[in-house]
Design an enzyme around this catalytic site. Structure first.
Site, PDB file in Angstrom:
ATOM      1  N   GLY A  62       0.844  -1.209   0.000  1.00 57.04           N
ATOM      2  CA  GLY A  62       0.000   0.000   0.000  1.00 57.04           C
ATOM      3  C   GLY A  62       0.868   1.243   0.000  1.00 57.04           C
ATOM      4  N   ARG A  66       0.277   5.803  -1.483  1.00 54.71           N
ATOM      5  CA  ARG A  66      -0.368   7.027  -0.962  1.00 54.71           C
ATOM      6  C   ARG A  66      -0.302   7.061   0.561  1.00 54.71           C
ATOM      7  NH1 ARG A  66      -6.896   5.804  -1.453  1.00 54.71           N
ATOM      8  NH2 ARG A  66      -7.082   5.708   0.812  1.00 54.71           N
ATOM      9  N   ASN A 110       2.234  -2.044   5.401  1.00 57.00           N
ATOM     10  CA  ASN A 110       1.505  -0.787   5.624  1.00 57.00           C
ATOM     11  C   ASN A 110       0.061  -0.848   5.128  1.00 57.00           C
ATOM     12  OD1 ASN A 110       1.298   2.366   5.729  1.00 57.00           O
ATOM     13  ND2 ASN A 110       0.811   1.817   3.618  1.00 57.00           N
ATOM     14  N   TYR A 141     -11.367  -3.240  13.385  1.00 57.62           N
ATOM     15  CA  TYR A 141     -10.037  -2.641  13.154  1.00 57.62           C
ATOM     16  C   TYR A 141      -9.136  -2.810  14.388  1.00 57.62           C
ATOM     17  CZ  TYR A 141      -6.753   1.085  11.697  1.00 57.62           C
ATOM     18  OH  TYR A 141      -5.638   1.817  11.340  1.00 57.62           O
ATOM     19  N   LYS A 188      -5.668  -4.856  14.340  1.00 56.27           N
ATOM     20  CA  LYS A 188      -4.391  -4.188  14.653  1.00 56.27           C
ATOM     21  C   LYS A 188      -3.791  -4.740  15.955  1.00 56.27           C
ATOM     22  CE  LYS A 188      -4.048  -1.196  11.181  1.00 56.27           C
ATOM     23  NZ  LYS A 188      -3.088  -1.431  10.094  1.00 56.27           N
ATOM     24  N   ILE A 243      -3.220  10.495  12.062  1.00 53.36           N
ATOM     25  CA  ILE A 243      -2.302  11.027  11.056  1.00 53.36           C
ATOM     26  C   ILE A 243      -3.137  11.538   9.892  1.00 53.36           C
ATOM     27  CG2 ILE A 243      -0.306  10.489   9.577  1.00 53.36           C
ATOM     28  CD1 ILE A 243       0.248  10.011  12.600  1.00 53.36           C
TER      29      ILE A 243
END
Ligand code: NAI
Length: 252
Positions: free
Chosen positions: A16, A19, A94, A159, A163, A192
């Site tokens: 990934g 971007r 990533n 998620y 993670k 971020i």
């Protein structure tokens, strides 16, 4: 004492990597001299543009389309790396997706998609990368997890668990791979500024900022800076760790 990080002669894969945080990592590793293979799934145009830009700066870069959650596509990606470079020194897992919704409304498809990309994808690439790294008795693996993986998050049961799983996966891999000269660490971004977080920041920016002791969102480059350190020889005695890059969010 080394004053500058050099990755000349090394090959890196950034999943990934076309971007957001992945792009900053691809640019940073490339600028330090690594040959970078930028994996993308749907961001084909972005990947081509980034490749052309990095090449125009004299950097060695290739792009390769693969959905990291699909074993046959990951196999093809690693066949490409073998023929392109014959080695892999740095793996950055990533690639990630979010599909937020509250537990009672969480459907199985969104649960599986998030686990497939964020966790199974990392397993598939790590297994292939380990094969290449073990034979050379060195390598760096960096998993981009999330502060959600240690703190949880409203609307993020899928998620946060993926993670959190990635952080535990990092530790288990580190134990197995340390005797083979390979270090495996996780980086845990907080908030971020990227396309992934644009909507949440637009909707609840001020509330989110209130939760961050630094009172600002992070930049992709600030995540890439830590990845660079973990990809370099400076981190040779560090493995199995999970480092937040979050302006203090995880300790507030
Ligand atoms: P982004 O959405 O801009 O980038 C994610 C990248 O992963 C994209 O290039 C996308 O094409 C790629 N991708 C998605 N599914 C894929 C698949 N199946 N195969 C290959 N590539 C795939 O998001 P961002 O913000 O740059 O996120 C990068 C990583 O950082 C993700 O793992 C994300 O979970 C993590 N992260 C981001 C945070 C943030 O605040 N932006 C916070 C915590 C973690």
């Amino acid at each position: 004492m080394q004053s500058e990080i050099k990755l000349s002669g090394k090959t890196a894969l950034v999943t990934g990597g076309a971007r957001g945080i992945g792009e900053a990592i691809s640019r940073t590793l490339g600028a330090c001299g690594a040959k970078v293979v930028i994996n993308f799934n749907k961001s084909g145009e972005r990947a081509e543009k980034l490749r052309d830009e990095l090449r125009s700066q004299g950097l060695e870069t290739e792009i390769f389309q693969a959905d990291v959650s699909q074993p046959d596509q990951v196999d093809a990606l690693f066949q490409f790396i073998r023929s392109y470079s014959g080695r892999l020194d740095i793996l950055v897992n990533n690639a990630g997706v979010i599909r937020d919704s509250l537990l009672l409304a969480m459907n199985v498809a969104d649960w599986e998609k998030v686990h497939d990309v964020n966790l199974k994808g990392a397993f598939l690439t790590t297994r292939m990368a380990a094969e290449l790294m073990v034979s050379r008795h060195c390598g760096k693996m960096i998993n981009i997890a999330s502060v959600s993986g240690i703190r949880g998050g409203r609307g993020q049961t899928n998620y946060a668990s993926a993670k959190g799983g990635l952080i535990s996966f990092t530790r288990a891999c580190a134990i197995e791979l340390a005797p083979k000269g390979i270090q495996v660490n996780a980086v845990l971004p907080g908030f971020i500024q990227t396309e992934m977080t644009t909507r949440a920041m637009r909707r609840a920016g001020e509330v989110l900022l209130d939760r961050i002791p630094a009172r600002r969102f992070g930049t992709p480059q600030e995540v890439a800076n830590l990845v660079l350190f973990l990809a370099s020889e400076l981190s040779d005695y560090i493995t199995g760790q999970a480092f937040p890059v979050d302006g203090g969010l995880s300790v507030s």
